[in-house]
Design a protein around this motif. Structure first.
Motif, PDB file in Angstrom:
ATOM      1  N   ASP A 126      52.837 -21.582  11.235  1.00  0.00           N
ATOM      2  CA  ASP A 126      52.230 -20.448  11.942  1.00  0.00           C
ATOM      3  C   ASP A 126      51.821 -19.339  10.965  1.00  0.00           C
ATOM      4  O   ASP A 126      50.755 -18.722  11.105  1.00  0.00           O
ATOM      5  CB  ASP A 126      53.194 -19.889  12.984  1.00  0.00           C
ATOM      6  CG  ASP A 126      53.447 -20.876  14.121  1.00  0.00           C
ATOM      7  OD1 ASP A 126      52.713 -21.869  14.210  1.00  0.00           O
ATOM      8  OD2 ASP A 126      54.381 -20.644  14.913  1.00  0.00           O
ATOM      9  N   ILE A 127      52.671 -19.089   9.977  1.00  0.00           N
ATOM     10  CA  ILE A 127      52.364 -18.047   8.985  1.00  0.00           C
ATOM     11  C   ILE A 127      51.172 -18.463   8.126  1.00  0.00           C
ATOM     12  O   ILE A 127      50.301 -17.643   7.821  1.00  0.00           O
ATOM     13  CB  ILE A 127      53.604 -17.749   8.109  1.00  0.00           C
ATOM     14  CG1 ILE A 127      54.612 -16.929   8.910  1.00  0.00           C
ATOM     15  CG2 ILE A 127      53.215 -16.987   6.842  1.00  0.00           C
ATOM     16  CD1 ILE A 127      55.879 -16.574   8.169  1.00  0.00           C
ATOM     17  N   GLU A 128      51.137 -19.744   7.752  1.00  0.00           N
ATOM     18  CA  GLU A 128      50.025 -20.240   6.937  1.00  0.00           C
ATOM     19  C   GLU A 128      48.695 -20.036   7.652  1.00  0.00           C
ATOM     20  O   GLU A 128      47.715 -19.532   7.070  1.00  0.00           O
ATOM     21  CB  GLU A 128      50.234 -21.742   6.658  1.00  0.00           C
ATOM     22  CG  GLU A 128      50.234 -22.088   5.182  1.00  0.00           C
ATOM     23  CD  GLU A 128      50.468 -23.575   4.973  1.00  0.00           C
ATOM     24  OE1 GLU A 128      49.584 -24.201   4.344  1.00  0.00           O
ATOM     25  OE2 GLU A 128      51.489 -24.091   5.442  1.00  0.00           O
ATOM     26  N   ILE A 129      48.657 -20.434   8.928  1.00  0.00           N
ATOM     27  CA  ILE A 129      47.418 -20.304   9.712  1.00  0.00           C
ATOM     28  C   ILE A 129      47.070 -18.833   9.916  1.00  0.00           C
ATOM     29  O   ILE A 129      45.900 -18.429   9.795  1.00  0.00           O
ATOM     30  CB  ILE A 129      47.559 -21.024  11.073  1.00  0.00           C
ATOM     31  CG1 ILE A 129      47.712 -22.529  10.856  1.00  0.00           C
ATOM     32  CG2 ILE A 129      46.342 -20.745  11.952  1.00  0.00           C
ATOM     33  CD1 ILE A 129      48.053 -23.295  12.118  1.00  0.00           C
ATOM     34  N   THR A 130      48.078 -18.004  10.197  1.00  0.00           N
ATOM     35  CA  THR A 130      47.854 -16.565  10.396  1.00  0.00           C
ATOM     36  C   THR A 130      47.255 -15.937   9.149  1.00  0.00           C
ATOM     37  O   THR A 130      46.287 -15.153   9.224  1.00  0.00           O
ATOM     38  CB  THR A 130      49.182 -15.860  10.743  1.00  0.00           C
ATOM     39  OG1 THR A 130      49.727 -16.450  11.924  1.00  0.00           O
ATOM     40  CG2 THR A 130      48.957 -14.380  10.976  1.00  0.00           C
ATOM     41  N   LYS A 131      47.807 -16.280   8.000  1.00  0.00           N
ATOM     42  CA  LYS A 131      47.302 -15.736   6.741  1.00  0.00           C
ATOM     43  C   LYS A 131      45.844 -16.134   6.514  1.00  0.00           C
ATOM     44  O   LYS A 131      45.013 -15.308   6.108  1.00  0.00           O
ATOM     45  CB  LYS A 131      48.170 -16.239   5.584  1.00  0.00           C
ATOM     46  CG  LYS A 131      47.722 -15.696   4.222  1.00  0.00           C
ATOM     47  CD  LYS A 131      48.588 -16.241   3.098  1.00  0.00           C
ATOM     48  CE  LYS A 131      48.064 -15.750   1.755  1.00  0.00           C
ATOM     49  NZ  LYS A 131      48.866 -16.294   0.627  1.00  0.00           N
ATOM     50  N   ARG A 132      45.535 -17.382   6.821  1.00  0.00           N
ATOM     51  CA  ARG A 132      44.175 -17.873   6.619  1.00  0.00           C
ATOM     52  C   ARG A 132      43.196 -17.143   7.537  1.00  0.00           C
ATOM     53  O   ARG A 132      42.096 -16.759   7.138  1.00  0.00           O
ATOM     54  CB  ARG A 132      44.148 -19.373   6.885  1.00  0.00           C
ATOM     55  CG  ARG A 132      42.997 -20.105   6.207  1.00  0.00           C
ATOM     56  CD  ARG A 132      43.266 -21.579   6.044  1.00  0.00           C
ATOM     57  NE  ARG A 132      43.456 -22.260   7.316  1.00  0.00           N
ATOM     58  CZ  ARG A 132      44.530 -23.000   7.601  1.00  0.00           C
ATOM     59  NH1 ARG A 132      45.518 -23.097   6.728  1.00  0.00           N
ATOM     60  NH2 ARG A 132      44.633 -23.613   8.760  1.00  0.00           N
TER      61      ARG A 132
END
Length: 429
Positions: free
Chosen positions: A164-170
């Motif tokens: 979730d954090i990876e996608i949010t950052k992207r």
């Protein structure tokens, strides 16, 4: 609609008219106090404060805050929104927004919209979340023009957070928008011991677990180099009476187990677009918004009082200061929902300002007497007078806030004035 809601709407409309009220107020100053030219000059000086202009603009054009919510099913989004508002809100889905990875909602009660929300629960839960879905979501977020992105993570879960954090950052990077990212740890009431739902009674072990969960989310954000504005643990636990299946039955709060919500609201009101911040405060914490505006007026009027008092001519500024302080009192009263006549306000000013006419008069004499120092040391007496005038105006403003916005009885205002004077002296050092 309930009486409470009617009163809230009336007060909101009242505050929305503050700009016009202030213009009328300066025009109503009796001519025997100050001239029309002085009236206009005073108003121009007062209304030239940049922060005050922003607040007044927000009052004229408030709008519901817009949030993008990131968090999986079961993280408690609706409960969280209800906890923020303190009301049992209806979740109303808007028209389709072009991607199944997100849904747009308004949260409202009695026809009043509290929040506009994009719920992006699909971004982490879908195994088919591909580039096209991500681009669609980016477009939706850009069009939505959010005030903040709220990343919700359940306190009792750790799975999936990395994805979730990876996608949010992207998404944040590609959207290329500057907005606060707030990490919100939900369901902290379920941490051990979960039977204790009243925040005031949380035992030490529970408080320690809350601190650990906050530190953990901070570490994960830092590992992924994802910049966050705040991380706030919350409990949205509320027991409501009534039945949500029956729209005619009013939901009222039987038990309030909220934790961290005030901290979150404080952060949002100071970080998002002023129009959204004003709306947020007016629908949820009306008196707090009124107090914030009142405190800005106090700061501005205190500075203006110092400038007025710097006049080296003995006794010429008493009328102007009296008018200035009376207007300040009338504005604070207006922010509480009351309208005062100038004569009534002036009488109250004498009572609040000096806790009795004698005290007020003696302070004015002391202020004017200090100007005799100018006969010996030019400029020195005016500086003393400026401090007295500014500090006195500050204390009167604080007493008015206590009296009108905090319902402090008049018998206790003497201490309020004294404490405010000491506070002002401390700020001036």
């Amino acid at each position: 609609m309930s009486t409470t809601f009617d009163e809230m709407q009336k007060r909101m409309n009242h505050l929305g008219n503050l700009n016009n009220f202030i213009e009328d107020l300066f025009e109503k100053i009796p001519g025997n106090l100050i001239s029309k030219k002085q009236q206009k000059k005073l108003m121009d000086v007062v209304m030239n404060d940049d922060e005050l202009k922003l607040l007044l603009e927000g009052l004229k054009n408030p709008r519901p805050p817009r949030f993008v919510l990131v968090g999986r099913t079961g993280v408690g989004k609706s409960s969280f929104i209800n906890a923020m508002s303190g009301h049992y809100l209806a979740e109303v889905s808007d028209v389709e927004i072009g991607t199944k990875e997100a849904r747009r909602f308004t949260y409202e009660s009695d026809g009043q919209v509290y929040f506009e929300v994009i719920d992006t629960r699909g971004i982490g839960e879908s195994e088919t979340f591909k580039v096209k879905a991500e681009e669609d979501l980016l477009e939706v977020i850009r069009d939505f023009n959010p005030d903040a992105l709220l990343f919700l993570q359940k306190a009792t879960e750790r799975a999936h957070i990395d994805k979730d954090i990876e996608i949010t950052k992207r998404i944040i990077k590609k959207a290329n928008v500057e907005l606060p990212l707030v990490g919100i740890i939900t369901h902290i009431d379920e941490l051990h011991p979960s039977r204790e739902k009243k925040p005031a009674n949380y035992p030490t072990e529970k408080k320690e677990l809350i601190r650990e969960k906050k530190a953990q989310l901070m570490r994960i954000f830092n590992e992924y180099d994802l910049k966050y504005s705040a991380i706030i643990p919350v409990s949205s636990y509320i027991e409501w009476s009534g039945t949500s299946d029956n729209p005619e039955m009013k939901q009222t709060m039987d038990f309030d187990g909220r934790y961290g919500i005030e901290e979150l609201l404080d952060f949002l009101e100071s970080s998002i677009d002023v129009r959204a911040a004003i709306h947020l405060g007016m629908t949820i914490r009306l008196n707090k918004v009124a107090e914030k505006i009142a405190n800005r007026f106090i700061k501005v009027f205190s500075a203006v009082a110092a400038t007025v008092a710097l006049s080296p001519i003995i006794a010429t500024d008493i009328a102007v200061l009296l008018a200035l302080q009376t207007i300040l009192l009338m504005i604070v009263a207006y922010l509480s929902g009351r309208d005062l006549e100038f004569k009534t306000a002036r009488e109250l000013l004498i009572s609040i300002g000096g806790i009795g006419a004698t005290g007020f008069t003696l302070r004015m004499i002391a202020q004017q007497g200090s100007k005799f120092v100018n006969l010996v040391l030019p400029g020195a007496g005016s500086a003393i007078s400026a401090s007295i005038a500014s500090g006195g105006t500050y204390a009167i403003g604080k007493a008015a806030v206590a009296y009108y916005l905090k319902d402090v009885p008049e018998s206790k205002l003497k201490n309020i004035v004294k404490e405010a004077r000491e506070e002002f002296d401390g700020l001036s050092e």
